[in-house]
Design an enzyme around this catalytic site. Structure first.
Site, short mmCIF file in Angstrom:
data_model
loop_
_atom_site.label_atom_id
_atom_site.label_comp_id
_atom_site.label_asym_id
_atom_site.label_seq_id
_atom_site.Cartn_x
_atom_site.Cartn_y
_atom_site.Cartn_z
N HIS A 1 0.86 -1.18 0.00
CA HIS A 1 0.00 0.00 0.00
C HIS A 1 0.89 1.23 0.00
O HIS A 1 1.85 1.32 0.77
CB HIS A 1 -0.92 0.01 1.22
CG HIS A 1 -1.93 1.10 1.19
ND1 HIS A 1 -2.77 1.31 0.12
CD2 HIS A 1 -2.24 2.07 2.10
CE1 HIS A 1 -3.55 2.34 0.36
NE2 HIS A 1 -3.25 2.82 1.55
N HIS B 1 -3.09 9.09 1.23
CA HIS B 1 -3.08 7.90 0.36
C HIS B 1 -4.46 7.70 -0.23
O HIS B 1 -5.45 8.28 0.20
CB HIS B 1 -2.61 6.66 1.13
CG HIS B 1 -3.32 6.40 2.43
ND1 HIS B 1 -4.04 5.26 2.68
CD2 HIS B 1 -3.43 7.16 3.57
CE1 HIS B 1 -4.55 5.30 3.90
NE2 HIS B 1 -4.20 6.43 4.46
N CYS C 1 -3.47 3.00 -5.48
CA CYS C 1 -2.71 3.81 -4.53
C CYS C 1 -1.31 4.14 -5.02
O CYS C 1 -0.79 5.24 -4.77
CB CYS C 1 -2.63 3.10 -3.17
SG CYS C 1 -1.81 1.47 -3.20
#
Length: 254
Positions: free
Chosen positions: A30, A42, A153
């Site tokens: 991530h 994010h 992301c």
């Protein structure tokens, strides 16, 4: 940085850094932008999920936001109902994982020496103040519709660092993780491999070579289907999908 690992300590972290943390035993990472004061901006799929495919696979690979309703973070609160671009504390972003930094401006040898995609790029980063401006602007205005292959992301973090967008509809986005998946499938499924070698070891070598080349040609730093798009123009676009909204006439210095 090491060839295999981009792991850093928190003392090394600087505002404007593109950081990531591995999830589910290194299945995926991530990504986000560290903006200082212990905060990370994010991009998430929504409904408390960091990523998602919209299929049954989500039951296996998707992780939820660490700031969930039954035990919310004292700094972030309950983020389980948030979607799109969000701001979290560093602890929530890492979710118990280690801290890694995404490298920019690496040479092709270093790029190919790293076996996993989504850890570096040949593209150069813009100055930290521009990176932070884009991340904070998108926190207020959004980054379009989440797509695990074209607008995830990592795509968000790379855009914040470079302002580069893909303007074709037939390819993956900027994400090195997504490019690695497509490169791996292409290497395995490519029928010409059987004409290049007859041994298993030879097949493996040729397959890995094709995988590496697939990663390289898909990198945002060498592709020609990308353009610089200012963040103010990005959010003004009429479509909700930003993954293919760059235009060739926006290219600058490419």
């Amino acid at each position: 940085m090491g060839v295999i690992s981009n792991k850093i300590s928190r003392d090394e972290l600087k505002p404007g850094d593109h950081i990531y943390s591995w999830r589910h035993a290194y299945v995926y990472a991530h990504h986000g932008i560290y903006v200082g004061d212990g905060k990370v901006i994010h991009f998430t799929r929504g409904a408390g999920q960091e990523i998602g495919t919209g299929t049954f696979l989500d039951n296996i690979i998707v992780s939820s936001s660490p700031s969930h309703g039954d035990c919310p973070c004292p700094n972030c609160g309950d983020q389980s109902n948030l979607d799109g671009v969000i701001s979290s504390c560093l602890e929530c972003f890492l979710s118990g994982g280690d801290l890694y930094i995404f490298e920019y401006g690496v040479n092709p040898v270093v790029f190919l020496a790293k076996p996993r995609g989504g850890t570096c790029t040949l593209a150069s980063s813009d100055p930290p103040e521009e990176v932070i401006h884009r991340a904070k602007f998108l926190l207020q205005n959004g980054f379009g519709v989440y797509n695990v292959f074209k607008n995830n992301c990592e795509d968000f973090a790379i855009y914040c660092k470079t302002s580069l967008l893909v303007y074709t509809n037939m390819s993956v986005g900027r994400s090195g993780q997504a490019a690695s998946i497509f490169a791996a499938f292409s290497a395995v499924a490519s029928t010409p491999l059987r004409y290049l070698t007859t041994s298993f070891s030879g097949l493996a070598v040729v397959g890995y070579g094709m995988y590496c080349m697939g990663r390289l040609v898909s990198d945002i730093g060498v592709r020609r289907d990308v353009s610089k798009v200012p963040v103010e123009r990005l959010v003004a676009l009429p479509t909700t999908d930003v993954a293919s909204e760059g235009k060739p006439d926006d290219k600058k210095g490419r």
